[in-house]
Design a protein around this motif. Structure first.
Motif, short mmCIF file in Angstrom:
data_model
loop_
_atom_site.label_atom_id
_atom_site.label_comp_id
_atom_site.label_asym_id
_atom_site.label_seq_id
_atom_site.Cartn_x
_atom_site.Cartn_y
_atom_site.Cartn_z
N ASP A 85 0.83 -1.20 0.00
CA ASP A 85 0.00 0.00 0.00
C ASP A 85 0.88 1.26 0.00
O ASP A 85 0.63 2.20 -0.75
CB ASP A 85 -0.88 -0.05 1.26
N ASN A 86 1.93 1.26 0.81
CA ASN A 86 2.86 2.40 0.81
C ASN A 86 3.51 2.55 -0.56
O ASN A 86 3.60 3.67 -1.08
CB ASN A 86 3.98 2.18 1.84
N ALA A 87 3.96 1.43 -1.13
CA ALA A 87 4.64 1.50 -2.43
C ALA A 87 3.70 2.12 -3.47
O ALA A 87 4.12 2.92 -4.31
CB ALA A 87 5.08 0.11 -2.87
N LYS A 117 1.02 4.10 -2.75
CA LYS A 117 0.67 5.46 -2.34
C LYS A 117 1.74 6.46 -2.72
O LYS A 117 1.46 7.59 -3.09
CB LYS A 117 0.54 5.51 -0.80
N TYR A 118 3.00 6.05 -2.56
CA TYR A 118 4.10 7.00 -2.75
C TYR A 118 4.80 6.85 -4.11
O TYR A 118 5.96 7.20 -4.25
CB TYR A 118 5.09 6.88 -1.59
N SER A 119 4.09 6.28 -5.08
CA SER A 119 4.64 6.21 -6.44
C SER A 119 3.48 6.23 -7.42
O SER A 119 2.33 6.04 -7.03
CB SER A 119 5.45 4.93 -6.63
N GLN A 144 9.60 -3.19 -4.52
CA GLN A 144 10.29 -2.07 -5.18
C GLN A 144 9.28 -1.12 -5.82
O GLN A 144 8.37 -1.57 -6.52
CB GLN A 144 11.22 -2.65 -6.25
N ASP A 145 9.41 0.17 -5.52
CA ASP A 145 8.60 1.13 -6.27
C ASP A 145 9.52 2.16 -6.90
O ASP A 145 10.70 2.25 -6.55
CB ASP A 145 7.54 1.79 -5.37
N TYR A 146 8.98 2.90 -7.86
CA TYR A 146 9.78 3.92 -8.56
C TYR A 146 9.17 5.29 -8.30
O TYR A 146 8.92 6.05 -9.22
CB TYR A 146 9.87 3.57 -10.05
N ARG A 171 1.99 15.82 2.74
CA ARG A 171 1.92 14.81 1.71
C ARG A 171 1.22 13.56 2.25
O ARG A 171 0.37 12.96 1.62
CB ARG A 171 3.36 14.48 1.30
N SER A 172 1.57 13.22 3.49
CA SER A 172 1.04 12.01 4.08
C SER A 172 -0.45 12.14 4.37
O SER A 172 -1.21 11.20 4.22
CB SER A 172 1.81 11.71 5.36
N ARG A 173 -0.85 13.35 4.77
CA ARG A 173 -2.27 13.53 5.06
C ARG A 173 -3.09 13.38 3.78
O ARG A 173 -4.16 12.79 3.78
CB ARG A 173 -2.51 14.92 5.68
N GLY A 186 -2.28 8.89 5.18
CA GLY A 186 -1.34 8.17 6.05
C GLY A 186 -1.50 8.54 7.52
O GLY A 186 -2.04 9.59 7.86
N THR A 187 -1.02 7.65 8.38
CA THR A 187 -1.09 7.91 9.81
C THR A 187 0.29 7.89 10.44
O THR A 187 0.46 8.30 11.58
CB THR A 187 -1.91 6.81 10.52
N GLY A 188 1.27 7.40 9.71
CA GLY A 188 2.61 7.28 10.27
C GLY A 188 2.74 6.08 11.19
O GLY A 188 3.71 5.94 11.92
N LEU A 189 1.76 5.18 11.15
CA LEU A 189 1.81 4.00 12.02
C LEU A 189 2.14 2.72 11.25
O LEU A 189 2.57 1.74 11.83
CB LEU A 189 0.47 3.81 12.74
N GLY A 190 1.92 2.76 9.94
CA GLY A 190 2.07 1.55 9.13
C GLY A 190 3.41 0.86 9.31
O GLY A 190 3.46 -0.33 9.64
N LEU A 191 4.50 1.60 9.13
CA LEU A 191 5.81 0.95 9.18
C LEU A 191 6.17 0.49 10.59
O LEU A 191 6.90 -0.49 10.74
CB LEU A 191 6.89 1.88 8.62
N SER A 192 5.67 1.17 11.62
CA SER A 192 5.99 0.70 12.97
C SER A 192 5.26 -0.62 13.24
O SER A 192 5.80 -1.50 13.91
CB SER A 192 5.70 1.75 14.04
P1 ADP Z 1 1.96 6.46 6.55
O1 ADP Z 1 0.67 5.95 7.11
O2 ADP Z 1 2.13 7.94 6.71
O3 ADP Z 1 2.23 5.98 5.16
P2 ADP Z 1 4.09 4.69 7.44
O4 ADP Z 1 4.54 4.38 8.83
O5 ADP Z 1 3.58 3.56 6.63
O6 ADP Z 1 3.04 5.86 7.56
O7 ADP Z 1 5.29 5.37 6.68
C1 ADP Z 1 5.99 6.44 7.32
C2 ADP Z 1 6.44 7.46 6.30
O8 ADP Z 1 7.45 6.88 5.47
C3 ADP Z 1 5.34 7.89 5.34
O9 ADP Z 1 4.62 8.98 5.84
C4 ADP Z 1 6.12 8.27 4.10
O10 ADP Z 1 6.54 9.60 4.20
C5 ADP Z 1 7.34 7.35 4.14
N1 ADP Z 1 7.22 6.19 3.24
C6 ADP Z 1 6.81 4.94 3.57
N2 ADP Z 1 6.86 4.11 2.50
C7 ADP Z 1 7.29 4.85 1.47
C8 ADP Z 1 7.56 4.58 0.06
N3 ADP Z 1 7.37 3.37 -0.46
N4 ADP Z 1 8.01 5.61 -0.69
C9 ADP Z 1 8.21 6.84 -0.16
N5 ADP Z 1 7.97 7.16 1.13
C10 ADP Z 1 7.53 6.19 1.93
#
Ligand code: ADP
Length: 253
Positions: free
Chosen positions: A156-158, A160-162, A182-184, A207-209, A213-219
């Motif tokens: 989902d992040n890949a 969202k951010y590409s 991998q995303d580009y 950008r995240s809003r 995004g919540t900033g919790l996904g990666l944690s």
């Molecule tokens: P969010 O819910 O904001 O996506 P995450 O914890 O998943 O929160 O990610 C933290 C931050 O890392 C994101 O706000 C974004 O700025 C950055 N990020 C995560 N994945 C990617 C990605 N694939 N490409 C670019 N930035 C990313």
């Protein structure tokens, strides 16, 4: 000298004890501070969508009833902020569950799980996720629900951010499974990389809003990987793309 019944303490022993106590108190203070920070951050995050919902609801109540354009905008905002709120609460609950929440491990075939998730994300985003692997079948002992959650967060992040295609490459090495996403897309600056797995950390708030995004996904992703005794690694270049590599033992324990 301190008399402790049968054992009397030497000054150097007392010093050592003092040091241990100091360390323990330091740790407790740090934990307390982290908990406090977590609650403060969570409350702040919950307030934002609630405030938006409240103000649009008030707008609806007062005037929008007879103005279809304003009504539509208000209903749309209330709907999307409610979804955001729901996602946020779900993520907070996952984090609050604690590291000790037991894994419900079972044996399952990994590739069909990935296929299922990628095809539903492809539908949602209308974008292509290329699945590539050197295996025909990979059996994994892990918590299926957590594995799904992990894959969804990262893919989902890949997406969202590409804006272009996203790739996932799956390999099996001895007793490990490794997948690389991998995303580009927009990429991440080097100075932000060390903080990515921290709760609520976002590279760019605005950008995240916009991307919900919540900033919790990666944690949460990091916690899932840790629970499975695996590793997660991020490589990224600004404006070029991001590569996330997860390695997991095929069998737990
Ligand atoms: P969010 O819910 O904001 O996506 P995450 O914890 O998943 O929160 O990610 C933290 C931050 O890392 C994101 O706000 C974004 O700025 C950055 N990020 C995560 N994945 C990617 C990605 N694939 N490409 C670019 N930035 C990313």
């Amino acid at each position: 000298k301190l008399d402790l019944g049968s054992h009397s303490m030497q000054p150097d022993e007392l010093d050592k004890l003092g040091l241990i106590f100091n360390k323990m108190i330091g740790k407790l203070e740090k934990n307390f501070h982290r908990q406090h920070q977590f609650i403060a951050d969570a409350s702040h995050e919950l307030r934002t969508p609630l405030t938006i919902i409240e103000s649009y609801a008030s707008l609806l109540k007062r005037w929008a009833r007879n103005d279809p354009a304003v009504r539509e905008e208000a209903v749309e905002a209330i709907y999307s902020e409610s979804i955001r709120l729901k996602g946020l609460v779900k993520s907070l609950l996952t984090l609050a569950e604690g590291q000790e929440a037991p894994l419900h491990s079972e044996t399952f075939s990994f590739l069909p799980l990935v296929q299922g998730i990628t095809s539903s994300l492809q539908q949602t985003y209308g974008r292509v996720i290329e699945v590539d692997t050197d295996q025909t079948e990979i059996w994994l002992v892990a918590d299926v629900e957590k594995m799904k959650q992990l894959l969804i967060i990262l893919l989902d992040n890949a997406l969202k951010y590409s804006e272009q295609k996203v790739e996932i490459f799956i390999e099996e090495r001895a007793d490990q499974v490794r997948f690389t996403i991998q995303d580009y897309g927009i990429g991440i600056r080097e100075q932000d990389l060390p903080y990515l797995f921290e709760r609520f950390y976002r590279v760019d708030q605005a950008r995240s809003r916009k991307t919900g995004g919540t900033g919790l996904g990666l944690s949460i992703a990091k916690r899932i990987v840790d629970q499975h005794k695996g590793t997660i690694e991020v490589n990224s270049r600004l404006n070029e793309g991001t590569r996330i590599c997860v390695q997991l033992p095929k069998h737990q324990g």
